[in-house]
Design a protein around this motif. Sequence first.
Motif, PDB file in Angstrom:
ATOM      1  N   ALA A  96     -25.476  -0.333  -1.391  1.00  0.00           N
ATOM      2  CA  ALA A  96     -24.264  -1.012  -2.327  1.00  0.00           C
ATOM      3  C   ALA A  96     -23.263  -1.347  -1.562  1.00  0.00           C
ATOM      4  CB  ALA A  96     -23.937   0.636  -3.186  1.00  0.00           C
ATOM      5  N   CYS A  97     -23.290  -1.454  -0.404  1.00  0.00           N
ATOM      6  CA  CYS A  97     -21.992  -2.016   0.544  1.00  0.00           C
ATOM      7  C   CYS A  97     -22.158  -3.599   0.579  1.00  0.00           C
ATOM      8  CB  CYS A  97     -21.875  -1.271   1.904  1.00  0.00           C
ATOM      9  SG  CYS A  97     -20.535  -1.798   2.679  1.00  0.00           S
ATOM     10  N   PRO A  98     -21.212  -4.327   0.029  1.00  0.00           N
ATOM     11  CA  PRO A  98     -21.317  -5.906   0.404  1.00  0.00           C
ATOM     12  C   PRO A  98     -20.958  -6.237   1.745  1.00  0.00           C
ATOM     13  CG  PRO A  98     -19.345  -5.334  -0.874  1.00  0.00           C
ATOM     14  CD  PRO A  98     -20.264  -4.060  -0.868  1.00  0.00           C
ATOM     15  N   GLY A  99     -20.443  -5.329   2.462  1.00  0.00           N
ATOM     16  CA  GLY A  99     -19.943  -5.689   3.858  1.00  0.00           C
ATOM     17  C   GLY A  99     -18.461  -6.325   3.858  1.00  0.00           C
ATOM     18  N   GLY A 100     -17.717  -6.078   5.007  1.00  0.00           N
ATOM     19  CA  GLY A 100     -16.464  -6.852   5.323  1.00  0.00           C
ATOM     20  C   GLY A 100     -15.540  -6.040   3.977  1.00  0.00           C
ATOM     21  N   VAL A 107     -39.252  -4.069  -7.051  1.00  0.00           N
ATOM     22  CA  VAL A 107     -38.654  -3.411  -5.952  1.00  0.00           C
ATOM     23  C   VAL A 107     -37.750  -4.429  -5.066  1.00  0.00           C
ATOM     24  CG1 VAL A 107     -39.278  -1.824  -3.678  1.00  0.00           C
ATOM     25  CG2 VAL A 107     -40.570  -1.725  -6.035  1.00  0.00           C
ATOM     26  N   SER A 108     -36.541  -4.476  -5.074  1.00  0.00           N
ATOM     27  CA  SER A 108     -35.928  -5.577  -4.776  1.00  0.00           C
ATOM     28  C   SER A 108     -34.890  -5.212  -3.713  1.00  0.00           C
ATOM     29  CB  SER A 108     -35.132  -6.317  -5.931  1.00  0.00           C
ATOM     30  OG  SER A 108     -34.029  -5.378  -6.338  1.00  0.00           O
ATOM     31  N   LEU A 109     -34.509  -3.997  -3.527  1.00  0.00           N
ATOM     32  CA  LEU A 109     -33.259  -3.709  -2.453  1.00  0.00           C
ATOM     33  C   LEU A 109     -31.934  -4.226  -3.088  1.00  0.00           C
ATOM     34  CD1 LEU A 109     -34.782  -3.826   1.101  1.00  0.00           C
ATOM     35  CD2 LEU A 109     -35.230  -2.153  -0.629  1.00  0.00           C
ATOM     36  N   GLY A 110     -31.825  -4.624  -4.019  1.00  0.00           N
ATOM     37  CA  GLY A 110     -30.713  -5.154  -4.819  1.00  0.00           C
ATOM     38  C   GLY A 110     -30.252  -6.561  -4.145  1.00  0.00           C
ATOM     39  N   VAL A 111     -31.259  -7.154  -3.449  1.00  0.00           N
ATOM     40  CA  VAL A 111     -30.625  -8.446  -2.793  1.00  0.00           C
ATOM     41  C   VAL A 111     -31.091  -9.739  -3.656  1.00  0.00           C
ATOM     42  CG1 VAL A 111     -31.086  -7.374  -0.640  1.00  0.00           C
ATOM     43  CG2 VAL A 111     -32.798  -8.875  -1.616  1.00  0.00           C
ATOM     44  N   LEU A 112     -31.660  -9.497  -5.007  1.00  0.00           N
ATOM     45  CA  LEU A 112     -32.137 -10.721  -5.927  1.00  0.00           C
ATOM     46  C   LEU A 112     -30.714 -11.065  -6.834  1.00  0.00           C
ATOM     47  CD1 LEU A 112     -35.968 -10.206  -6.570  1.00  0.00           C
ATOM     48  CD2 LEU A 112     -34.750 -11.402  -4.419  1.00  0.00           C
ATOM     49  N   GLY A 113     -30.211 -10.082  -7.192  1.00  0.00           N
ATOM     50  CA  GLY A 113     -29.100 -10.205  -8.196  1.00  0.00           C
ATOM     51  C   GLY A 113     -28.882  -8.787  -9.058  1.00  0.00           C
ATOM     52  N   VAL A 114     -28.262  -8.934  -9.994  1.00  0.00           N
ATOM     53  CA  VAL A 114     -28.152  -7.516 -10.758  1.00  0.00           C
ATOM     54  C   VAL A 114     -29.261  -7.544 -11.972  1.00  0.00           C
ATOM     55  CG1 VAL A 114     -26.475  -6.020 -11.945  1.00  0.00           C
ATOM     56  CG2 VAL A 114     -25.902  -7.571  -9.927  1.00  0.00           C
ATOM     57  N   ILE A 115     -29.938  -6.482 -11.988  1.00  0.00           N
ATOM     58  CA  ILE A 115     -30.860  -6.258 -13.167  1.00  0.00           C
ATOM     59  C   ILE A 115     -29.970  -5.817 -14.361  1.00  0.00           C
ATOM     60  CG2 ILE A 115     -32.603  -4.914 -14.164  1.00  0.00           C
ATOM     61  CD1 ILE A 115     -33.788  -4.603 -11.415  1.00  0.00           C
ATOM     62  N   SER A 137     -27.006 -10.586  -0.424  1.00  0.00           N
ATOM     63  CA  SER A 137     -27.145 -10.058   0.863  1.00  0.00           C
ATOM     64  C   SER A 137     -26.095  -9.458   1.504  1.00  0.00           C
ATOM     65  CB  SER A 137     -28.002 -11.329   1.712  1.00  0.00           C
ATOM     66  OG  SER A 137     -29.190 -11.557   0.835  1.00  0.00           O
ATOM     67  N   SER A 138     -26.460  -8.498   2.608  1.00  0.00           N
ATOM     68  CA  SER A 138     -25.353  -8.159   3.389  1.00  0.00           C
ATOM     69  C   SER A 138     -25.953  -7.934   4.998  1.00  0.00           C
ATOM     70  CB  SER A 138     -24.992  -6.694   3.062  1.00  0.00           C
ATOM     71  OG  SER A 138     -26.141  -5.821   3.403  1.00  0.00           O
ATOM     72  N   GLU A 139     -25.203  -7.767   5.903  1.00  0.00           N
ATOM     73  CA  GLU A 139     -25.747  -7.561   7.090  1.00  0.00           C
ATOM     74  C   GLU A 139     -26.594  -6.471   7.238  1.00  0.00           C
ATOM     75  OE1 GLU A 139     -23.735  -6.688  11.700  1.00  0.00           O
ATOM     76  OE2 GLU A 139     -22.871  -6.174   9.902  1.00  0.00           O
ATOM     77  N   TRP A 140     -26.467  -5.445   6.459  1.00  0.00           N
ATOM     78  CA  TRP A 140     -27.623  -4.243   6.591  1.00  0.00           C
ATOM     79  C   TRP A 140     -28.862  -4.725   6.185  1.00  0.00           C
ATOM     80  CZ3 TRP A 140     -29.234   0.068   8.350  1.00  0.00           C
ATOM     81  CH2 TRP A 140     -30.246   0.826   7.437  1.00  0.00           C
ATOM     82  N   SER A 141     -28.794  -5.343   4.774  1.00  0.00           N
ATOM     83  CA  SER A 141     -30.229  -5.782   4.200  1.00  0.00           C
ATOM     84  C   SER A 141     -30.822  -7.006   4.819  1.00  0.00           C
ATOM     85  CB  SER A 141     -29.947  -6.444   2.580  1.00  0.00           C
ATOM     86  OG  SER A 141     -28.951  -7.682   2.795  1.00  0.00           O
ATOM     87  N   ASP A 142     -30.034  -7.724   5.638  1.00  0.00           N
ATOM     88  CA  ASP A 142     -30.711  -8.836   6.542  1.00  0.00           C
ATOM     89  C   ASP A 142     -31.291  -8.119   7.734  1.00  0.00           C
ATOM     90  OD1 ASP A 142     -29.882 -10.906   4.974  1.00  0.00           O
ATOM     91  OD2 ASP A 142     -28.091 -11.768   6.254  1.00  0.00           O
ATOM     92  N   ILE A 169     -34.663 -10.156   8.859  1.00  0.00           N
ATOM     93  CA  ILE A 169     -34.072 -11.546   8.779  1.00  0.00           C
ATOM     94  C   ILE A 169     -33.157 -11.923   9.965  1.00  0.00           C
ATOM     95  CG2 ILE A 169     -32.543 -13.129   7.298  1.00  0.00           C
ATOM     96  CD1 ILE A 169     -33.418 -11.753   4.912  1.00  0.00           C
ATOM     97  N   SER A 170     -32.212 -10.885  10.303  1.00  0.00           N
ATOM     98  CA  SER A 170     -31.395 -11.240  11.452  1.00  0.00           C
ATOM     99  C   SER A 170     -30.863  -9.677  11.880  1.00  0.00           C
ATOM    100  CB  SER A 170     -30.322 -12.037  11.215  1.00  0.00           C
ATOM    101  OG  SER A 170     -29.306 -11.456  10.068  1.00  0.00           O
ATOM    102  N   GLY A 171     -30.869  -9.562  13.282  1.00  0.00           N
ATOM    103  CA  GLY A 171     -30.311  -8.307  13.658  1.00  0.00           C
ATOM    104  C   GLY A 171     -31.337  -7.039  13.592  1.00  0.00           C
ATOM    105  N   SER A 172     -30.640  -6.145  14.103  1.00  0.00           N
ATOM    106  CA  SER A 172     -31.378  -4.802  13.894  1.00  0.00           C
ATOM    107  C   SER A 172     -30.615  -3.789  13.364  1.00  0.00           C
ATOM    108  CB  SER A 172     -31.678  -4.388  15.364  1.00  0.00           C
ATOM    109  OG  SER A 172     -32.038  -2.761  15.378  1.00  0.00           O
ATOM    110  N   PRO A 173     -31.185  -2.906  12.655  1.00  0.00           N
ATOM    111  CA  PRO A 173     -30.511  -1.808  11.983  1.00  0.00           C
ATOM    112  C   PRO A 173     -29.837  -0.786  13.052  1.00  0.00           C
ATOM    113  CG  PRO A 173     -32.534  -1.506  11.552  1.00  0.00           C
ATOM    114  CD  PRO A 173     -32.484  -2.700  12.218  1.00  0.00           C
ATOM    115  N   ASN A 174     -30.265  -0.737  14.181  1.00  0.00           N
ATOM    116  CA  ASN A 174     -29.852   0.220  15.015  1.00  0.00           C
ATOM    117  C   ASN A 174     -28.528  -0.022  15.789  1.00  0.00           C
ATOM    118  OD1 ASN A 174     -32.559   1.873  15.362  1.00  0.00           O
ATOM    119  ND2 ASN A 174     -33.122   0.035  16.972  1.00  0.00           N
ATOM    120  N   ILE A 175     -27.732   0.936  15.839  1.00  0.00           N
ATOM    121  CA  ILE A 175     -26.452   0.784  16.480  1.00  0.00           C
ATOM    122  C   ILE A 175     -26.429   1.758  17.623  1.00  0.00           C
ATOM    123  CG2 ILE A 175     -23.951   1.228  15.809  1.00  0.00           C
ATOM    124  CD1 ILE A 175     -24.613   1.356  13.017  1.00  0.00           C
ATOM    125  N   VAL A 176     -26.325   0.972  18.642  1.00  0.00           N
ATOM    126  CA  VAL A 176     -26.379   1.527  20.115  1.00  0.00           C
ATOM    127  C   VAL A 176     -25.109   1.611  20.710  1.00  0.00           C
ATOM    128  CG1 VAL A 176     -27.408   1.171  22.334  1.00  0.00           C
ATOM    129  CG2 VAL A 176     -28.694   0.363  20.428  1.00  0.00           C
TER     130      VAL A 176
END
Length: 589
Positions: free
Chosen positions: A93-97, A211-219, A517-522, A527-534
């Motif tokens: 639910a976090c848009p990021g930034g 099953v969309s993870l909320g990245v297509l829009g709002v149902i 989309s957000s950094e997390w969903s990507d 799509i880009s990056g890794s969910p790991n925070i090292v």
Amino acid sequence: MRTMLPLLVILVVGLRLAGASPPPQPVACTKGTTDCTVTNVYGSFPDRTICRAADASFPRTEAELVAAVAAAAAAGRKAKAATRHSHSFPKLACPGGRDGTIISTRFLNRTVAVDAAARRITVESGVVLRDLIRAAAAAGLALPHSPYWYGLTVGGLLATGAHGSSLWGKGSAVHEYVVGLRIVTPAPASQGFAVVRELVAGDPDLDAAKVSLGVLGVISQVTFELQPQFKRSVRFVTRDDSDFAEKVAVWGGAHEFGDMAWLPRQGKVIYREDDRVDVATPGNGLNDYLGFRAQPTLGLITARAAEERLERNGTDIARCLAARLPPSLFELQAYGFTNDGVFFTGWPVVGFQHRIQASGTCISSPEDGLLSSCTWDPRIRGPFLYNSGFSIALPRAAAFVADMMRLRDLNPRAFCDIDAKLGILMRYVKASSAYLGKPEDCVDFDVTYYRSYDDGEPRPHSDVFDELEQMALRKYGAVPHWGKNRNFAFDGAAAKYPNSGEFIKVKERYDPDGIFSSEWSDQVLGISGSPNIVDKRCAIEGLCVCSDDSHCAPELGYFCRPGKLFKEARVCSKDKSAAAGDDDLLDEL
């Protein structure tokens, strides 16, 4: 033993409360609807960061929802839907930034239509499961499957692929019963920056949207196919775990709504024998699950303080003795089931589907000024937990269970925290046509365990929990539950879904600018990056899999080491050499 007495008193008293302070709203703004934050029901995301947004909107109609999406798209601002209680542990639910927009579905909470003849119901996406199944029951209909907690919203259920337990028919995932859906997505300026897309059964895009993870829009609205009202007969039976591995492969076929809960330290399995029966079968049973009832907040705070003392200063024996109490108390009180809505007189409990399939009275009990609350209410310093969930293909489940038992046998007391949280729950989920649904018939393993309020604080035997999860994900190809888990579980997750590429294609058509989309969903979708925070102590928090001692807590004696059974695992281990003594207190009595 002195720490056990308050836990016993707290649980016994708490289970009888009638009032409760409903959970706080996840969206909070300091200036009307601007300068906002959004969190989850636990008050903390896996990385413990605060999710901020420039503003929030609370549409009450589809037209207002379209306007909210259009405003975000026109401004080129990130947007995310937030549900009424926000039960997802990850940052869905976090848009990021700080410049994004939160679109709350809190007031999109109406039943639009019920067609009893066609056995269909249409509801807005902010309707909670409790109200959906009650509206269906009022028309003589039933939603055949659902999660066990009824505080989830329809939109949240679909975003994360939530499910119950069954391999029968279409299976236990709620999205398998979706036959229509209206979703608001961004659009070009020529179309007013937002459009309503209506999807029906047979439309391939429905396999992306359900099953969309909320990245297509709002149902906006969802139509479900229902069944005629029916009854269920439920019985819980506890046996030793000697044939546990064999049973897990067949239990889902033996009982339509069957599940299993493993208490590893006790060497027991609680089998749920749960089947559909004729509607004329006598009984008006009710499921008011003890863990979802209101608890006294003073008791929750005291229980947490006792648990923290055990975690920091207690011995394995003390922790294991304390861990025996919750399963015994829940069994003693029939897990909250009653034969008539008031009294429990014995198994089986027979009742209508809407009275058995889910519960959660702590969200709807009378307000009492926070004298009591749901167990996980973030406004109090009560229980604070991790919740991990992952699904393993049915043909591989028995081998995984056998490995879990071998890991347990290396140090049974390391598993006592799992017993204290009522074990590892196993539910059955059928393969789905949804692009991000389960790719195979599978067993879902759900485990809850202690989380420290202090960032980076090690937990006793955390290496066992981490090894178990890494073994599931790496050796057995498990897929993580989209609405649960710590960051490391999502690394490479999208690649385990054969149709994830098709989902990305739909996403690019519906939202080419990535508004939702957000950094997390990507990261999660590959799509880009890794969910790991090292970073330092990242493995302690589950934000990474350790590859260096600094990812653990070397100054406290926790170092990055191979797993004890699954050697490819990398976990934060602490060597222990002290003996328990007193013949291990007669093996914890």
